[in-house]
Design a protein around this motif. Structure first.
Motif, PDB file in Angstrom:
ATOM      1  N   HIS A   6       9.502-106.531  30.142  1.00  0.00           N
ATOM      2  CA  HIS A   6       9.957-106.278  28.768  1.00  0.00           C
ATOM      3  C   HIS A   6      10.649-104.916  28.713  1.00  0.00           C
ATOM      4  N   ASP A   7      11.645-104.813  27.827  1.00  0.00           N
ATOM      5  CA  ASP A   7      12.298-103.517  27.606  1.00  0.00           C
ATOM      6  C   ASP A   7      11.477-102.631  26.688  1.00  0.00           C
ATOM      7  N   SER A   8      10.680-103.257  25.826  1.00  0.00           N
ATOM      8  CA  SER A   8       9.860-102.465  24.905  1.00  0.00           C
ATOM      9  C   SER A   8       8.621-103.278  24.517  1.00  0.00           C
ATOM     10  N   LEU A  19       2.528-100.133  30.591  1.00  0.00           N
ATOM     11  CA  LEU A  19       3.716 -99.461  30.049  1.00  0.00           C
ATOM     12  C   LEU A  19       4.203 -98.452  31.088  1.00  0.00           C
ATOM     13  N   GLY A  20       5.452 -98.497  31.448  1.00  0.00           N
ATOM     14  CA  GLY A  20       6.010 -97.550  32.428  1.00  0.00           C
ATOM     15  C   GLY A  20       5.289 -97.631  33.755  1.00  0.00           C
ATOM     16  N   PRO A  21       5.360 -98.788  34.432  1.00  0.00           N
ATOM     17  CA  PRO A  21       4.511 -99.003  35.615  1.00  0.00           C
ATOM     18  C   PRO A  21       5.001 -98.362  36.916  1.00  0.00           C
ATOM     19  N   GLY A  22       6.066 -97.582  36.901  1.00  0.00           N
ATOM     20  CA  GLY A  22       6.496 -96.890  38.131  1.00  0.00           C
ATOM     21  C   GLY A  22       6.760 -97.871  39.257  1.00  0.00           C
ATOM     22  N   ARG A  23       6.064 -97.660  40.371  1.00  0.00           N
ATOM     23  CA  ARG A  23       6.249 -98.540  41.534  1.00  0.00           C
ATOM     24  C   ARG A  23       5.389 -99.801  41.480  1.00  0.00           C
ATOM     25  N   TYR A  79      18.117 -90.571  34.344  1.00  0.00           N
ATOM     26  CA  TYR A  79      17.254 -90.256  35.490  1.00  0.00           C
ATOM     27  C   TYR A  79      16.467 -91.474  35.972  1.00  0.00           C
ATOM     28  N   TYR A  80      15.780 -92.152  35.031  1.00  0.00           N
ATOM     29  CA  TYR A  80      14.944 -93.277  35.447  1.00  0.00           C
ATOM     30  C   TYR A  80      15.756 -94.511  35.829  1.00  0.00           C
ATOM     31  N   MET A  81      16.984 -94.565  35.345  1.00  0.00           N
ATOM     32  CA  MET A  81      17.796 -95.766  35.612  1.00  0.00           C
ATOM     33  C   MET A  81      18.363 -95.785  37.012  1.00  0.00           C
ATOM     34  N   LEU A  99       4.935-106.265  32.187  1.00  0.00           N
ATOM     35  CA  LEU A  99       5.304-104.882  32.481  1.00  0.00           C
ATOM     36  C   LEU A  99       6.424-104.454  31.534  1.00  0.00           C
ATOM     37  N   VAL A 100       6.200-103.333  30.863  1.00  0.00           N
ATOM     38  CA  VAL A 100       7.231-102.780  29.970  1.00  0.00           C
ATOM     39  C   VAL A 100       7.947-101.684  30.758  1.00  0.00           C
ATOM     40  N   GLU A 101       9.173-101.947  31.137  1.00  0.00           N
ATOM     41  CA  GLU A 101       9.893-101.048  32.043  1.00  0.00           C
ATOM     42  C   GLU A 101      11.385-101.149  31.770  1.00  0.00           C
ATOM     43  N   THR A 102      12.032 -99.989  31.620  1.00  0.00           N
ATOM     44  CA  THR A 102      13.477-100.000  31.349  1.00  0.00           C
ATOM     45  C   THR A 102      14.305 -99.822  32.615  1.00  0.00           C
ATOM     46  N   SER A 103      13.705 -99.302  33.679  1.00  0.00           N
ATOM     47  CA  SER A 103      14.495 -98.972  34.868  1.00  0.00           C
ATOM     48  C   SER A 103      14.686-100.165  35.799  1.00  0.00           C
ATOM     49  N   PRO A 104      15.935-100.528  36.086  1.00  0.00           N
ATOM     50  CA  PRO A 104      16.145-101.641  37.024  1.00  0.00           C
ATOM     51  C   PRO A 104      15.654-101.315  38.429  1.00  0.00           C
ATOM     52  N   ASN A 112      -0.012 -94.922  32.196  1.00  0.00           N
ATOM     53  CA  ASN A 112      -0.226 -93.645  32.886  1.00  0.00           C
ATOM     54  C   ASN A 112       1.098 -92.903  32.956  1.00  0.00           C
ATOM     55  N   GLU A 113       1.146 -91.719  32.375  1.00  0.00           N
ATOM     56  CA  GLU A 113       2.379 -90.918  32.334  1.00  0.00           C
ATOM     57  C   GLU A 113       3.554 -91.724  31.775  1.00  0.00           C
ATOM     58  N   PHE A 114       3.309 -92.416  30.679  1.00  0.00           N
ATOM     59  CA  PHE A 114       4.372 -93.150  29.982  1.00  0.00           C
ATOM     60  C   PHE A 114       4.781 -92.402  28.720  1.00  0.00           C
ATOM     61  N   PHE A 115       3.807 -92.062  27.885  1.00  0.00           N
ATOM     62  CA  PHE A 115       4.159 -91.433  26.598  1.00  0.00           C
ATOM     63  C   PHE A 115       4.904 -90.109  26.809  1.00  0.00           C
ATOM     64  N   PRO A 150      11.654 -92.145  41.237  1.00  0.00           N
ATOM     65  CA  PRO A 150      11.427 -90.694  41.293  1.00  0.00           C
ATOM     66  C   PRO A 150      10.108 -90.292  41.967  1.00  0.00           C
ATOM     67  N   LEU A 151       9.304 -91.288  42.355  1.00  0.00           N
ATOM     68  CA  LEU A 151       7.931 -90.992  42.787  1.00  0.00           C
ATOM     69  C   LEU A 151       7.819 -90.719  44.283  1.00  0.00           C
ATOM     70  N   GLY A 152       6.751 -90.023  44.653  1.00  0.00           N
ATOM     71  CA  GLY A 152       6.408 -89.868  46.061  1.00  0.00           C
ATOM     72  C   GLY A 152       6.997 -88.631  46.705  1.00  0.00           C
ATOM     73  N   THR A 197       4.583 -86.879  41.884  1.00  0.00           N
ATOM     74  CA  THR A 197       3.687 -87.971  42.226  1.00  0.00           C
ATOM     75  C   THR A 197       2.651 -88.136  41.127  1.00  0.00           C
ATOM     76  N   THR A 198       1.995 -89.283  41.107  1.00  0.00           N
ATOM     77  CA  THR A 198       1.106 -89.599  39.996  1.00  0.00           C
ATOM     78  C   THR A 198      -0.235 -90.090  40.539  1.00  0.00           C
ATOM     79  N   ALA A 199      -1.235 -90.118  39.680  1.00  0.00           N
ATOM     80  CA  ALA A 199      -2.593 -90.479  40.112  1.00  0.00           C
ATOM     81  C   ALA A 199      -2.656 -91.818  40.859  1.00  0.00           C
ATOM     82  N   PRO A 200      -2.004 -92.891  40.362  1.00  0.00           N
ATOM     83  CA  PRO A 200      -2.118 -94.148  41.112  1.00  0.00           C
ATOM     84  C   PRO A 200      -1.495 -94.055  42.499  1.00  0.00           C
ATOM     85  N   GLU A 201      -0.478 -93.194  42.654  1.00  0.00           N
ATOM     86  CA  GLU A 201       0.149 -93.042  43.971  1.00  0.00           C
ATOM     87  C   GLU A 201      -0.727 -92.197  44.889  1.00  0.00           C
ATOM     88  N   ILE A 202      -1.593 -91.370  44.291  1.00  0.00           N
ATOM     89  CA  ILE A 202      -2.427 -90.471  45.093  1.00  0.00           C
ATOM     90  C   ILE A 202      -3.681 -91.182  45.583  1.00  0.00           C
TER      91      ILE A 202
HETATM   92  N1  SAH Z   1       2.921 -95.144  35.499  1.00  0.00           N
HETATM   93  C1  SAH Z   1       3.605 -94.833  36.747  1.00  0.00           C
HETATM   94  C2  SAH Z   1       4.980 -94.184  36.546  1.00  0.00           C
HETATM   95  C3  SAH Z   1       5.060 -93.006  35.626  1.00  0.00           C
HETATM   96  S1  SAH Z   1       6.734 -92.425  35.477  1.00  0.00           S
HETATM   97  C4  SAH Z   1       2.706 -93.993  37.602  1.00  0.00           C
HETATM   98  O1  SAH Z   1       1.722 -93.475  37.100  1.00  0.00           O
HETATM   99  O2  SAH Z   1       3.001 -93.856  38.788  1.00  0.00           O
HETATM  100  C5  SAH Z   1       7.256 -93.087  33.916  1.00  0.00           C
HETATM  101  C6  SAH Z   1       7.495 -94.572  33.913  1.00  0.00           C
HETATM  102  O3  SAH Z   1       7.889 -94.953  32.597  1.00  0.00           O
HETATM  103  C7  SAH Z   1       8.589 -95.075  34.838  1.00  0.00           C
HETATM  104  O4  SAH Z   1       8.236 -96.358  35.301  1.00  0.00           O
HETATM  105  C8  SAH Z   1       9.784 -95.143  33.889  1.00  0.00           C
HETATM  106  O5  SAH Z   1      10.848 -95.927  34.357  1.00  0.00           O
HETATM  107  C9  SAH Z   1       9.129 -95.680  32.654  1.00  0.00           C
HETATM  108  N2  SAH Z   1       9.830 -95.423  31.397  1.00  0.00           N
HETATM  109  C10 SAH Z   1      10.394 -94.262  30.985  1.00  0.00           C
HETATM  110  N3  SAH Z   1      10.890 -94.405  29.728  1.00  0.00           N
HETATM  111  C11 SAH Z   1      10.638 -95.661  29.358  1.00  0.00           C
HETATM  112  C12 SAH Z   1      10.894 -96.416  28.162  1.00  0.00           C
HETATM  113  N4  SAH Z   1      11.533 -95.874  27.118  1.00  0.00           N
HETATM  114  N5  SAH Z   1      10.473 -97.697  28.112  1.00  0.00           N
HETATM  115  C13 SAH Z   1       9.830 -98.258  29.170  1.00  0.00           C
HETATM  116  N6  SAH Z   1       9.544 -97.597  30.304  1.00  0.00           N
HETATM  117  C14 SAH Z   1       9.955 -96.324  30.413  1.00  0.00           C
END
Ligand code: SAH
Length: 355
Positions: free
Chosen positions: A135-137, A83-87, A35-37, A112-117, A152-155, A41-43, A49-54
């Protein structure tokens, strides 16, 4: 045609039913079909949608908390990590809000720790002229300076597993096949849990704990502060099924739309706190997002905006939404983890309501 669903089914056909964590990992993170790859998914045109986007003021409040902790720690050279910085919106807002503190901006390096290209590309576009290391991790983050981290919404997007109490004791909940349809089942498993009524579900998330363990170990060595915001609860091993799928801003059954719906579960903050505490870190909260943002002055900041441009009404709606009772304001929790002598004894701004 190959898809996340066909990959999951093929896996089950060859290796048998998989646990919920394996299912989440494949559906969200399969390198080609996850899904994330495959998408942003935002907006409004996405799925959620997420708090930083709002509200941009959300990021400004996070910036206040982090910059204040950094100042009190003696303004060290540091790494600013998301971690998981979305947009990339939250990081852009943090850097904009701290522009007035040149020392901070000049002394931190952005990671930025992000797996999605797809999302890495969005982050790059959102942060022009900023030197960013991806970083991947968390494992590859630098070790030479304190880490100022936000998630934010990473874990909640990391894999979670479920135990289910059956007539024959605790089993692990699994995803298998009923004909050609994915369906939940269970398999015998040695889970060291106390007896509960049949049908009870308890969630556990070794993948989330491993990330927290790694961060906490780093904090003890190099110092650091993590702010983690998520839909979650504060009761270790709380009971109940919180596995959910979201698509086009609505819920759908988690085994449908594989790779085409976001999968999450509530974050067990109490368990993550135990993991970090066992490594010697200090924990603050979790508190509700509303309390966190209001103690940092989100309303005062909004009033400041309105005094300068009275028609900034969309800002009012945004602040209402991220602080709403019964909505994001109370469902989302914020927990701070601080490590080593530099950051440990400092209760971060935003947490002063805690005794
Ligand atoms: N923090 C952002 C996005 C939240 S969505 C916001 O608040 O708008 C979750 C984010 O985590 C996305 O960027 C997604 O690609 C990333 N993500 C999901 N699994 C991940 C993993 N295992 N390692 C790194 N990033 C990951």
């Amino acid at each position: 045609m190959e898809s996340a669903e066909s990959v999951v089914k093929a896996h089950i056909k060859s290796a048998g039913p998989m646990d919920v964590g394996q299912f989440m990992a494949l559906a969200l993170g399969h390198p080609k079909f996850g899904y994330y790859m495959t998408r942003d998914p935002l907006g409004a045109r996405g799925d959620f949608t997420t708090a930083p986007e709002i509200s941009q003021i959300f990021g400004e409040m996070v910036a206040v908390c982090m910059a204040e902790a950094w100042l009190r720690a003696g303004s060290p050279d540091a790494h600013l990590v998301e971690l998981g910085p979305g947009r990339g919106t939250l990081m852009a807002d943090i850097l904009r809000a701290t522009k007035g503190a040149p020392d901070f901006v000049n002394r931190v390096q952005v990671h930025l720790v992000e797996t999605s290209p797809v999302l890495r590309a969005a982050q790059k576009a959102k942060l022009p002229n900023i030197k960013v290391t991806w970083h991947d991790s968390v494992e590859t983050l630098p070790t030479d300076a304190p880490l100022l981290m936000v998630a934010n919404e990473f874990f909640d997007a990391l894999p979670m597993r479920q135990a289910i109490m059956t007539e024959r004791g605790w089993h692990e909940r699994v995803v298998g096949l009923d004909g050609d349809t994915l369906s939940f089942g269970s398999r015998a498993s040695l889970l060291p849990l106390p007896p509960k009524p049949v049908g009870t579900i308890i969630e556990f998330a070794p993948a989330r704990e491993a990330v927290m363990d790694s961060i906490a170990a780093r904090f003890q060595k190099q110092g650091g502060l993590l702010l983690a915001m998520d839909y979650g609860h504060d009761l270790a091993g709380a009971i109940g099924d919180t596995f959910q799928a979201v698509r086009k801003h609505g819920f759908c059954p988690p085994l449908e739309h594989v790779g085409d719906a976001d999968l999450t579960s509530h974050v067990d903050f109490a368990r993550l706190a135990q993991v970090a505490e066992s490594k010697g870190c200090a924990i603050y909260g979790p508190i509700t997002q509303k309390v966190f943002l209001e103690s940092l002055g989100i309303r005062e900041r909004l009033n400041q905006f309105l005094a300068n441009s009275p028609d900034a009404t969309e800002l009012v709606g945004g602040v209402e939404r991220v602080t709403q009772d019964g909505g994001m304001g109370t469902l989302f929790k914020v927990m701070a983890v601080a490590g080593n002598v530099t950051f440990c004894p400092l209760k971060p701004a935003g947490f002063h309501s805690l005794s």
